[in-house]
Scaffold this active site. Structure first.
Site, PDB file in Angstrom:
ATOM      1  N   ARG A  65       1.002  -1.292   0.001  1.00  0.00           N
ATOM      2  CA  ARG A  65      -0.109  -0.140  -0.150  1.00  0.00           C
ATOM      3  C   ARG A  65       0.933   1.286   0.028  1.00  0.00           C
ATOM      4  O   ARG A  65       0.384   2.178  -0.226  1.00  0.00           O
ATOM      5  CB  ARG A  65      -0.912  -0.095   1.196  1.00  0.00           C
ATOM      6  CG  ARG A  65      -2.474   0.583   0.884  1.00  0.00           C
ATOM      7  CD  ARG A  65      -3.188   0.925   1.955  1.00  0.00           C
ATOM      8  NE  ARG A  65      -3.521  -0.436   2.672  1.00  0.00           N
ATOM      9  CZ  ARG A  65      -3.081  -0.603   3.877  1.00  0.00           C
ATOM     10  NH1 ARG A  65      -2.184  -0.363   4.610  1.00  0.00           N
ATOM     11  NH2 ARG A  65      -3.539  -2.012   4.501  1.00  0.00           N
ATOM     12  N   TYR A 119     -12.598  22.906 -12.197  1.00  0.00           N
ATOM     13  CA  TYR A 119     -13.176  21.631 -12.812  1.00  0.00           C
ATOM     14  C   TYR A 119     -14.405  21.438 -12.053  1.00  0.00           C
ATOM     15  O   TYR A 119     -14.575  21.343 -10.776  1.00  0.00           O
ATOM     16  CB  TYR A 119     -12.025  20.785 -12.687  1.00  0.00           C
ATOM     17  CG  TYR A 119     -12.232  19.359 -13.180  1.00  0.00           C
ATOM     18  CD1 TYR A 119     -12.547  19.076 -14.243  1.00  0.00           C
ATOM     19  CD2 TYR A 119     -12.232  18.523 -12.084  1.00  0.00           C
ATOM     20  CE1 TYR A 119     -12.489  17.925 -14.942  1.00  0.00           C
ATOM     21  CE2 TYR A 119     -12.092  16.915 -12.772  1.00  0.00           C
ATOM     22  CZ  TYR A 119     -12.314  16.797 -13.956  1.00  0.00           C
ATOM     23  OH  TYR A 119     -12.325  15.565 -14.596  1.00  0.00           O
ATOM     24  N   ASP A 191      -4.593  23.366  -8.645  1.00  0.00           N
ATOM     25  CA  ASP A 191      -4.813  22.252  -9.829  1.00  0.00           C
ATOM     26  C   ASP A 191      -3.969  22.667 -11.016  1.00  0.00           C
ATOM     27  O   ASP A 191      -4.456  23.429 -11.919  1.00  0.00           O
ATOM     28  CB  ASP A 191      -6.384  22.080 -10.226  1.00  0.00           C
ATOM     29  CG  ASP A 191      -6.582  20.853 -11.059  1.00  0.00           C
ATOM     30  OD1 ASP A 191      -5.756  20.394 -11.937  1.00  0.00           O
ATOM     31  OD2 ASP A 191      -7.712  20.410 -11.056  1.00  0.00           O
ATOM     32  N   LYS A 216      -3.995  13.185 -17.823  1.00  0.00           N
ATOM     33  CA  LYS A 216      -4.088  13.875 -19.177  1.00  0.00           C
ATOM     34  C   LYS A 216      -2.581  13.985 -19.737  1.00  0.00           C
ATOM     35  O   LYS A 216      -2.380  12.927 -20.476  1.00  0.00           O
ATOM     36  CB  LYS A 216      -4.449  15.441 -18.779  1.00  0.00           C
ATOM     37  CG  LYS A 216      -5.724  15.519 -17.722  1.00  0.00           C
ATOM     38  CD  LYS A 216      -6.904  15.014 -18.553  1.00  0.00           C
ATOM     39  CE  LYS A 216      -8.093  14.409 -17.722  1.00  0.00           C
ATOM     40  NZ  LYS A 216      -8.469  15.666 -16.751  1.00  0.00           N
TER      41      LYS A 216
HETATM   42  C1  LIG Z   1      -9.576  15.662 -15.637  1.00  0.00           C
HETATM   43  C2  LIG Z   1      -9.197  16.661 -14.635  1.00  0.00           C
HETATM   44  C3  LIG Z   1      -9.145  16.497 -13.245  1.00  0.00           C
HETATM   45  C4  LIG Z   1      -9.489  14.836 -12.715  1.00  0.00           C
HETATM   46  O1  LIG Z   1      -8.626  13.910 -13.173  1.00  0.00           O
HETATM   47  P1  LIG Z   1      -9.129  12.528 -13.423  1.00  0.00           P
HETATM   48  O2  LIG Z   1      -7.637  11.989 -13.569  1.00  0.00           O
HETATM   49  O3  LIG Z   1     -10.000  12.467 -14.621  1.00  0.00           O
HETATM   50  O4  LIG Z   1      -9.684  12.124 -12.285  1.00  0.00           O
HETATM   51  C5  LIG Z   1      -8.814  17.283 -12.482  1.00  0.00           C
HETATM   52  N1  LIG Z   1      -8.546  18.519 -12.807  1.00  0.00           N
HETATM   53  C6  LIG Z   1      -8.790  18.997 -14.112  1.00  0.00           C
HETATM   54  C7  LIG Z   1      -8.535  20.394 -14.421  1.00  0.00           C
HETATM   55  C8  LIG Z   1      -8.896  18.033 -15.172  1.00  0.00           C
HETATM   56  O5  LIG Z   1      -8.989  18.323 -16.469  1.00  0.00           O
END
Ligand SMILES: *Cc1c(COP(=O)(O)O)cnc(C)c1O
Length: 405
Positions: A65, A119, A191, A216
């Site tokens: 873990r 988001y 973020d 992404k």
């Molecule tokens: C896609 C996204 C997320 C979330 O990520 P996941 O891996 O899909 O859970 C968070 N912040 C932004 C700006 C995003 O585009």
């Protein structure tokens, strides 16, 4: 090697590569990448080793873990790419990273300020999950730097930032907002999925936590889900403890995929950002489009701030259809596209399109100031690695399908 700082592409190649993860003890040589270490149990050498315990730090075998060498290599690479970070926690998705970080840093009675163009799932976490724990959450206008100090209340402990904002792509003055927050004893969580640490070094710009959806750009091939939180000192320790409490762990197979993606990330970002700029420039000249929401585009309202703070972009931007077009017309546009998949996420090698209407989710300022919101119908594009000339031809076909306004 000289003391000259390495350039981003070189740093992405060098990051997190340690001989102990790519070679066998006592044997010369090794391989380039860490093996995929699939492991729950980690073995102790003997009873004394077991009795001594093992500290909860990257690089110590303890239990699955807490990850193994494949995950440690990825986390270490991300830490090395984020100046000021002392560690990185990995999560099974970007949303998991956001939720765990906010739960780690907030207590019942505390307040979170979140950027109004966050988001959408971040907004849902703030107003849904956190409320369940007695944590209050309020949106603030990220473009109102002057009003920000007054928006911070006695109970505010954390501010959640995102720049450019989701869908509407406004760039906000992160260094100024983070400095105001720090002055008031409030932690800034960014973020940073759009730019990543190579395009925007979040901690160096005054933030306390840099979050990314690795789904992404780091993954880059639309084949994995993962998230990360990079930080330092007691903030990092709190996130690490929260991740352990919640049993957050990523698979070594996915970590190996993410590491593979990371090595080519600067190359892909450079290429998709250049292509996006080409497509955005073309769209800006079209009568069917009232505004292109792309801070990389010279002449856009946020371009100067973007140039000041960012050293790179990516393929994600939006545009707004001119007045007179309606939702069925937008659907015709999207359905006429042959090279753009219709789907969420972004940062993959393939281009994507999605319609959006920000009004229900951006409540204080639905559209960026100073743009012509036209029909009020948005389209978001994620530009991939195709030739931009082909993408422009495809979009030309799409715009033709709109029909007369
Ligand atoms: C896609 C996204 C997320 C979330 O990520 P996941 O891996 O899909 O859970 C968070 N912040 C932004 C700006 C995003 O585009």
């Amino acid at each position: 090697m000289s003391d000259r700082p390495l350039k981003p592409a070189t740093r992405a190649v060098e990051a997190g590569r340690r001989k102990q993860w790519t070679s066998l003890p006592g044997q010369p040589g090794g391989v380039v990448n860490p093996a995929v270490w699939r492991a729950s149990t980690h073995l102790y050498d003997d009873s004394a080793d077991h009795a001594g315990g093992r500290p909860n730090e990257d690089g110590h075998f303890y239990y699955g873990r807490r990850g193994g060498p494949t995950q440690w290599a990825l986390a270490t690479a991300l830490t090395e790419l984020e100046p000021g970070a002392e560690g990185t926690e990995l999560f099974p998705s970007g949303v998991a990273a956001i939720a765990a970080t906010l739960l780690a840093l907030l207590r019942p009675g505390d307040e979170l300020l979140f950027t109004d163009n966050a988001y959408e799932p971040s907004r849902a976490i703030a107003l849904g999950l956190l409320r369940q724990y007695g944590i209050n959450a309020r949106a603030f206008d990220p473009l109102d730097v002057d009003g920000f100090a007054a928006a911070i209340g006695d109970k505010t402990r954390v501010v959640l930032l995102e720049s450019p904002g989701s869908l509407t792509m406004e760039v906000c003055d992160i260094p100024a907002l983070a400095a105001i927050a720090r002055d008031k004893g409030v932690l800034s969580v960014l973020d940073n999925t759009w730019a990543g640490p190579l395009g925007f070094p979040a901690l160096a710009r005054g933030c306390d936590v840099s979050l990314m959806s690795l789904t992404k750009h780091v993954g880059g091939h639309s084949d994995l889900m993962m998230g990360s939180a990079s930080a330092a000192g007691p903030v990092l320790e709190r996130i690490r403890r929260q991740a352990q409490f919640m049993g957050q762990v990523v698979s070594p197979d996915d970590a190996a995929l993410a590491l593979r993606g990371l090595r080519t990330m600067p190359l892909r970002l450079e290429r998709s950002a250049a292509a996006a700029l080409q497509v955005a420039t073309w769209l800006a000249g079209r009568p069917e489009v009232s505004a292109v929401l792309c801070p990389m585009l010279p002449g856009s309202p946020d371009h100067a701030l973007w140039q000041r703070d960012f050293s790179g972009g990516c393929g994600l931007f939006s545009f707004v259809l001119a007045k007179g077009h309606d939702k069925p017309a937008r659907a015709r546009l999207i359905d006429a596209l042959e090279l753009f998949g219709i789907g969420y996420s972004w940062g993959g090698y393939e281009s994507l399109v999605i319609p959006f209407d920000p009004a229900p989710i951006h409540t204080l300022r639905p559209w960026p100031a100073g743009i012509d919101a036209g029909s009020g119908l948005g389209v978001r594009l994620s530009i991939g690695l195709e030739d931009p000339a082909d993408l422009i031809a495809d979009l030309e076909r799409g715009l033709a399908a709109l029909g007369e306004p």
